[in-house]
Design a protein around this motif. Structure first.
Motif, mmCIF file in Angstrom:
data_model
loop_
_atom_site.group_PDB
_atom_site.id
_atom_site.type_symbol
_atom_site.label_atom_id
_atom_site.label_comp_id
_atom_site.label_asym_id
_atom_site.label_seq_id
_atom_site.Cartn_x
_atom_site.Cartn_y
_atom_site.Cartn_z
ATOM 1 N N VAL A 4 13.222 -8.348 -11.149
ATOM 2 C CA VAL A 4 13.580 -8.841 -12.465
ATOM 3 C C VAL A 4 14.484 -7.801 -13.113
ATOM 4 O O VAL A 4 14.078 -6.667 -13.364
ATOM 5 N N THR A 5 15.704 -8.172 -13.409
ATOM 6 C CA THR A 5 16.676 -7.174 -13.848
ATOM 7 C C THR A 5 16.727 -6.983 -15.353
ATOM 8 O O THR A 5 16.952 -5.885 -15.824
ATOM 9 N N ASN A 6 16.531 -8.071 -16.130
ATOM 10 C CA ASN A 6 16.687 -7.962 -17.579
ATOM 11 C C ASN A 6 17.944 -7.179 -17.936
ATOM 12 O O ASN A 6 17.931 -6.238 -18.727
ATOM 13 N N ASN A 7 19.040 -7.588 -17.299
ATOM 14 C CA ASN A 7 20.353 -6.964 -17.528
ATOM 15 C C ASN A 7 20.436 -5.518 -17.050
ATOM 16 O O ASN A 7 21.284 -4.759 -17.498
ATOM 17 N N GLU A 8 19.534 -5.118 -16.158
ATOM 18 C CA GLU A 8 19.660 -3.800 -15.538
ATOM 19 C C GLU A 8 20.937 -3.753 -14.690
ATOM 20 O O GLU A 8 21.396 -4.774 -14.193
ATOM 21 N N LYS A 9 21.446 -2.563 -14.531
ATOM 22 C CA LYS A 9 22.636 -2.364 -13.717
ATOM 23 C C LYS A 9 22.214 -1.861 -12.334
ATOM 24 O O LYS A 9 21.336 -1.003 -12.213
ATOM 25 N N PHE A 10 22.889 -2.380 -11.319
ATOM 26 C CA PHE A 10 22.612 -1.960 -9.953
ATOM 27 C C PHE A 10 23.874 -1.386 -9.315
ATOM 28 O O PHE A 10 24.985 -1.873 -9.548
ATOM 29 N N ILE A 11 23.681 -0.368 -8.527
ATOM 30 C CA ILE A 11 24.737 0.165 -7.673
ATOM 31 C C ILE A 11 24.343 -0.144 -6.239
ATOM 32 O O ILE A 11 23.217 0.151 -5.825
ATOM 33 N N ILE A 12 25.250 -0.755 -5.498
ATOM 34 C CA ILE A 12 24.985 -1.022 -4.085
ATOM 35 C C ILE A 12 25.923 -0.149 -3.256
ATOM 36 O O ILE A 12 27.147 -0.218 -3.403
ATOM 37 N N THR A 13 25.351 0.690 -2.410
ATOM 38 C CA THR A 13 26.150 1.532 -1.518
ATOM 39 C C THR A 13 26.127 0.941 -0.115
ATOM 40 O O THR A 13 25.084 0.494 0.364
ATOM 41 N N PHE A 14 27.292 0.949 0.519
ATOM 42 C CA PHE A 14 27.433 0.384 1.860
ATOM 43 C C PHE A 14 27.910 1.458 2.828
ATOM 44 O O PHE A 14 28.842 2.220 2.520
ATOM 45 N N LEU A 48 31.266 2.612 -1.307
ATOM 46 C CA LEU A 48 31.326 2.763 0.147
ATOM 47 C C LEU A 48 31.089 4.234 0.474
ATOM 48 O O LEU A 48 31.753 5.114 -0.089
ATOM 49 N N ILE A 49 30.144 4.511 1.366
ATOM 50 C CA ILE A 49 29.860 5.885 1.784
ATOM 51 C C ILE A 49 29.906 5.920 3.303
ATOM 52 O O ILE A 49 29.005 5.414 3.981
ATOM 53 N N THR A 50 30.963 6.512 3.853
ATOM 54 C CA THR A 50 31.178 6.493 5.302
ATOM 55 C C THR A 50 31.225 7.910 5.880
ATOM 56 O O THR A 50 31.591 8.866 5.189
ATOM 57 N N GLY A 51 30.849 8.013 7.133
ATOM 58 C CA GLY A 51 30.965 9.290 7.825
ATOM 59 C C GLY A 51 32.377 9.588 8.282
ATOM 60 O O GLY A 51 32.682 10.713 8.684
ATOM 61 N N ARG A 52 33.262 8.614 8.210
ATOM 62 C CA ARG A 52 34.632 8.807 8.682
ATOM 63 C C ARG A 52 35.376 9.839 7.833
ATOM 64 O O ARG A 52 35.169 9.949 6.625
ATOM 65 N N MET A 53 36.287 10.560 8.496
ATOM 66 C CA MET A 53 37.248 11.368 7.773
ATOM 67 C C MET A 53 38.174 10.438 7.001
ATOM 68 O O MET A 53 38.378 9.285 7.386
ATOM 69 N N PHE A 54 38.762 10.929 5.922
ATOM 70 C CA PHE A 54 39.688 10.107 5.147
ATOM 71 C C PHE A 54 40.841 9.620 6.017
ATOM 72 O O PHE A 54 41.260 8.464 5.927
ATOM 73 N N SER A 55 41.356 10.489 6.866
ATOM 74 C CA SER A 55 42.471 10.101 7.735
ATOM 75 C C SER A 55 42.074 8.961 8.656
ATOM 76 O O SER A 55 42.871 8.054 8.927
ATOM 77 N N SER A 56 40.843 8.978 9.133
ATOM 78 C CA SER A 56 40.353 7.906 9.995
ATOM 79 C C SER A 56 40.190 6.611 9.204
ATOM 80 O O SER A 56 40.549 5.520 9.671
ATOM 81 N N LEU A 57 39.669 6.722 7.986
ATOM 82 C CA LEU A 57 39.511 5.543 7.145
ATOM 83 C C LEU A 57 40.862 4.912 6.818
ATOM 84 O O LEU A 57 41.049 3.697 6.926
#
Length: 284
Positions: A4-14, A48-57
């Motif tokens: 039940v959120t009652n207008n709570e804010k969520f952050i989803i990390t992938f 987005l949280i990735t293990g890739r180097m920026f150059s790879s991304l």
């Protein structure tokens, strides 16, 4: 399971690889579309949280599409960097106090690749090819140098990773002793078949998690979604940790939910629930 959120804010990390993209670097079916819909919600912020180097991304063919979805909310290098308007903002870097003395003593024993926040410098083309196979990086990011410029080792240059390739066969125990016990007691070391990778101390995706909490003063609940061993820390810390179907065994054990179908089905259910009159987010 209902939240039940009652207008709570969520952050989803992938996580990226094997979570929202496949081994060919393409989005899993319909994932891009449902992420774009989630982005429109006033109650959800995507990271987005990735293990890739920026150059790879950035070498991925879908890089611009990722930026369209996540904007500046993209962490690379296992949470050590964040992308800000196409620039790499460094959160965690190598301690250069060790590096200059090490290379002065052992320079002749190794071929090397050094990743900075701006480029990747290498001294041996065959070793560059070895890293390319592992990381899928566009060659435009590489710069050849036969000699190591010691001026790299100062506080103005952000060194993110060093890859060292022994020129002769060495004993594994010797390698570990040389790097871990002698020269880099405070840094992280990963021993591969061909090389040793030296990364900053406390390299972990949890750096991205803490950065997010600091930014939002813990007003948002974090839902973390991933598949790999390197996602465990953030999955454990989050309000809700979700392992996708084909996840690492240890991650499944750490997660609150192990999806039994594809990620799209879960995200579609989430999008649909955002319009419920009761303002509940339904997680099944």
């Amino acid at each position: 399971m209902n939240i039940v959120t009652n207008n709570e804010k969520f952050i989803i990390t992938f996580d990226l690889d094997n979570t929202i993209i496949d081994e060919k670097g393409k989005f899993f079916p319909n994932i891009k579309e449902v992420l774009s819909e989630l982005k429109q919600s006033e109650n959800i912020i995507l990271y987005l949280i990735t293990g890739r180097m920026f150059s790879s991304l950035k070498s991925l063919g879908i890089y611009n599409e990722l930026v369209n979805i996540f904007g500046n909310n993209i962490f690379c290098n296992e949470g050590n960097t964040i992308i800000n308007n196409e620039k790499v903002q460094v959160i965690n870097k190598l301690n250069t106090n060790y590096l200059e003395n090490f290379f002065k003593v052992h320079f002749e024993k190794f071929d090397w690749i050094i990743e900075t926040s701006e480029k990747i410098i290498f001294n041996n083309h065959s070793k560059k090819e070895a890293l390319l196979k592992l990381s899928y990086i566009n060659t435009n990011f590489f710069e050849y140098s036969s000699d190591l410029n010691i001026s790299l080792f100062n506080d103005k240059v952000d060194i993110l990773n060093i890859f060292l390739f022994p020129k002769t066969q060495v004993n594994v125990d010797y390698m570990i002793n040389l790097f871990y016990k002698v020269h880099y007691p405070e840094e992280k070391h990963t021993l591969y078949q061909e090389f040793i990778k030296i990364s900053p101390k406390n390299t972990d995706k949890i750096n991205g998690y803490h950065y997010i909490l600091d930014k939002y003063n813990e007003r948002h609940k974090v839902i973390a979604i991933g598949d790999g061993y390197n996602d465990i820390s953030i999955i454990k810390k989050s309000f809700l940790g979700i392992a996708v179907y084909n996840s690492h065994k240890k991650l499944i054990e750490a997660a609150d939910i192990h999806l039994q179908s594809n990620l799209y089905d879960f995200l579609r259910s989430l999008v649909n629930s955002l319009n419920l009159p009761s303002n509940e987010i339904l997680i099944k």
